[in-house]
Write a protein that holds these residues in place. Structure first.
Motif, mmCIF file in Angstrom:
data_model
loop_
_atom_site.group_PDB
_atom_site.id
_atom_site.type_symbol
_atom_site.label_atom_id
_atom_site.label_comp_id
_atom_site.label_asym_id
_atom_site.label_seq_id
_atom_site.Cartn_x
_atom_site.Cartn_y
_atom_site.Cartn_z
ATOM 1 N N ARG A 89 5.245 -0.072 -19.203
ATOM 2 C CA ARG A 89 6.387 0.119 -19.236
ATOM 3 C C ARG A 89 6.628 1.531 -18.185
ATOM 4 N NH1 ARG A 89 11.249 -2.419 -19.778
ATOM 5 N NH2 ARG A 89 9.649 -4.228 -20.851
ATOM 6 N N LYS A 90 6.235 2.621 -18.714
ATOM 7 C CA LYS A 90 6.784 3.912 -18.287
ATOM 8 C C LYS A 90 5.707 4.435 -17.268
ATOM 9 C CE LYS A 90 7.332 6.741 -22.707
ATOM 10 N NZ LYS A 90 7.079 6.651 -23.438
ATOM 11 N N ALA A 91 4.769 4.178 -17.115
ATOM 12 C CA ALA A 91 3.581 3.722 -15.433
ATOM 13 C C ALA A 91 4.461 3.611 -14.800
ATOM 14 C CB ALA A 91 2.696 3.215 -16.152
ATOM 15 N N HIS A 92 5.305 2.711 -14.868
ATOM 16 C CA HIS A 92 5.618 1.829 -13.488
ATOM 17 C C HIS A 92 7.274 1.909 -12.976
ATOM 18 C CE1 HIS A 92 1.937 -0.328 -14.122
ATOM 19 N NE2 HIS A 92 1.895 -0.189 -12.217
ATOM 20 N N ALA A 93 7.720 2.933 -13.904
ATOM 21 C CA ALA A 93 9.410 2.818 -14.173
ATOM 22 C C ALA A 93 10.188 3.640 -12.819
ATOM 23 C CB ALA A 93 9.599 4.390 -15.690
ATOM 24 N N ASN A 94 9.323 4.328 -12.374
ATOM 25 C CA ASN A 94 10.009 5.107 -11.336
ATOM 26 C C ASN A 94 9.462 4.669 -9.620
ATOM 27 O OD1 ASN A 94 10.664 6.932 -13.151
ATOM 28 N ND2 ASN A 94 8.950 8.142 -12.503
ATOM 29 N N LEU A 95 8.775 2.948 -9.544
ATOM 30 C CA LEU A 95 8.284 2.886 -8.708
ATOM 31 C C LEU A 95 9.194 1.330 -8.366
ATOM 32 C CD1 LEU A 95 4.790 1.924 -9.445
ATOM 33 C CD2 LEU A 95 5.949 3.920 -8.178
ATOM 34 N N GLU A 96 11.049 0.576 -8.985
ATOM 35 C CA GLU A 96 12.005 0.346 -8.749
ATOM 36 C C GLU A 96 10.563 -1.521 -8.389
ATOM 37 O OE1 GLU A 96 14.711 1.717 -6.153
ATOM 38 O OE2 GLU A 96 14.868 3.205 -7.871
ATOM 39 N N ASP A 125 6.197 -7.673 -5.488
ATOM 40 C CA ASP A 125 5.494 -7.144 -5.479
ATOM 41 C C ASP A 125 4.524 -7.014 -6.899
ATOM 42 O OD1 ASP A 125 6.679 -5.212 -3.513
ATOM 43 O OD2 ASP A 125 7.575 -4.167 -5.312
ATOM 44 N N PHE A 126 5.050 -7.456 -7.658
ATOM 45 C CA PHE A 126 4.231 -8.383 -8.617
ATOM 46 C C PHE A 126 2.863 -9.275 -8.439
ATOM 47 C CE2 PHE A 126 2.760 -10.238 -12.964
ATOM 48 C CZ PHE A 126 2.555 -9.122 -13.650
ATOM 49 N N GLY A 127 3.575 -9.855 -7.715
ATOM 50 C CA GLY A 127 3.272 -11.505 -7.116
ATOM 51 C C GLY A 127 2.105 -10.493 -6.456
ATOM 52 N N VAL A 128 2.152 -9.985 -5.361
ATOM 53 C CA VAL A 128 0.994 -9.892 -4.291
ATOM 54 C C VAL A 128 0.126 -8.856 -5.335
ATOM 55 C CG1 VAL A 128 0.712 -8.122 -2.534
ATOM 56 C CG2 VAL A 128 2.773 -9.136 -2.725
ATOM 57 N N ILE A 129 0.259 -7.750 -6.502
ATOM 58 C CA ILE A 129 -0.656 -7.456 -7.083
ATOM 59 C C ILE A 129 -1.290 -8.407 -7.549
ATOM 60 C CG2 ILE A 129 -0.897 -5.969 -8.710
ATOM 61 C CD1 ILE A 129 -0.475 -4.390 -6.107
ATOM 62 N N ALA A 130 -0.592 -9.379 -8.401
ATOM 63 C CA ALA A 130 -1.479 -9.949 -9.297
ATOM 64 C C ALA A 130 -2.354 -10.952 -8.056
ATOM 65 C CB ALA A 130 -0.762 -11.028 -9.686
ATOM 66 N N ASN A 132 1.024 -1.354 -0.438
ATOM 67 C CA ASN A 132 -0.100 0.042 -0.320
ATOM 68 C C ASN A 132 0.952 1.326 -0.316
ATOM 69 O OD1 ASN A 132 0.814 -0.051 2.612
ATOM 70 N ND2 ASN A 132 -1.636 -0.284 3.866
ATOM 71 N N HIS A 133 1.495 1.267 0.796
ATOM 72 C CA HIS A 133 2.982 2.892 0.542
ATOM 73 C C HIS A 133 3.204 2.739 -0.215
ATOM 74 C CE1 HIS A 133 6.217 -0.058 -0.404
ATOM 75 N NE2 HIS A 133 5.753 -1.058 0.221
ATOM 76 N N PHE A 134 3.206 2.120 -2.097
ATOM 77 C CA PHE A 134 3.302 2.738 -3.259
ATOM 78 C C PHE A 134 2.374 3.664 -3.946
ATOM 79 C CE2 PHE A 134 5.220 -1.850 -3.708
ATOM 80 C CZ PHE A 134 6.485 -0.522 -4.681
ATOM 81 N N PHE A 135 1.026 3.457 -3.422
ATOM 82 C CA PHE A 135 -0.118 4.113 -3.426
ATOM 83 C C PHE A 135 0.063 6.098 -2.963
ATOM 84 C CE2 PHE A 135 -0.324 -0.185 -5.119
ATOM 85 C CZ PHE A 135 -0.405 0.373 -6.230
#
Ligand code: HEM
Length: 196
Positions: A140-147, A152-157, A105-108
């Motif tokens: 790619r652009k939408a997530h470029a700065n999020l490292e 993380d991907f697995g959690v969201i998916a 959630n910190h990403f958001f």
């Protein structure tokens, strides 16, 4: 949980398949703000050869194109899981899970979530075969700065998958949706593009 996602087989309305059928109907003609180029061939459309799908009316250059579009809609994953109503319910429930999860959630924190809901709905709809194209940033652009990491991907998916399960979407369709989501992974994680 109550099953809120239902098939939307009845939501495709053939407004007109025969050239000339609406030619005398000035009111309808003035009303209709449709595409000028056929979504199938890119040629100029016949304004009275149209089809309504969800919120939009689409015009075509021929009856055959109209039929093809109709066929593509019915066979799309977007349509099979329940179209706009299903996507809206899924994304709203999905982001509740995401924001309740301290791993991600910190990403958001600084993200306008109303906007994010709308963007995610538009992206997923287009990715699953809605006729409305995605016009936002590429992944790619939408997530470029999020490292972002694989985890993380697995959690969201995982939250998306769980949401679809809770909404009682057919297991086979969930698998197909998750394959589409998985196809964004390299871009979302900003991994180098695979050479052809
Ligand atoms: C699983 C596949 C994913 C998809 C399909 C996806 C889709 C999207 C879309 C459509 C946007 C909006 C792009 C735009 O502004 O035009 C977005 C932005 C964003 N995504 Fe994802 N995303 C995915 C994975 C992730 C992951 C794993 C995270 C973090 C854990 C994440 C965090 C974010 C954030 C924070 C934004 C907002 C960026 C900003 O407004 O600055 N996404 N994502």
């Amino acid at each position: 949980m109550q099953r809120i996602i239902r098939p939307i087989a009845t939501s495709i309305a053939l407004v007109s398949l025969s050239a000339g059928a609406f030619a005398a109907d000035e009111e309808k003609a003035a009303d209709a703000k449709v595409n000028e180029k056929c979504p199938i061939t890119g040629k100029a459309v016949l304004p009275d050869c149209t089809l309504k799908y969800e919120d939009n009316t689409y015009a075509f250059c021929s009856v055959d194109c109209c039929k093809q579009f109709n066929k593509e809609r019915k066979s799309s994953l977007y349509h099979k899981i329940g179209g706009k109503v299903a996507i809206n319910a899924t994304v709203d429930a999905f982001y509740k899970k995401v924001l309740a999860d301290d791993r991600v959630n910190h990403f958001f924190e600084d993200v306008n979530m109303r906007r994010q809901h709308n963007k995610q709905k538009a992206f997923i709809s287009a990715a699953l075969g809605s006729p409305v194209p995605w016009t936002g940033k590429d992944m790619r652009k939408a997530h470029a700065n999020l490292e972002l990491t694989e985890t993380d991907f697995g959690v969201i998916a995982g939250h998306l998958q769980k949401t679809l399960e809770e909404l009682e979407v057919d297991e086979k369709l969930i698998k197909e949706v998750m394959t589409v989501v998985g196809s964004t992974k390299d871009a979302v994680l900003n991994r180098p593009k695979k050479s052809a």
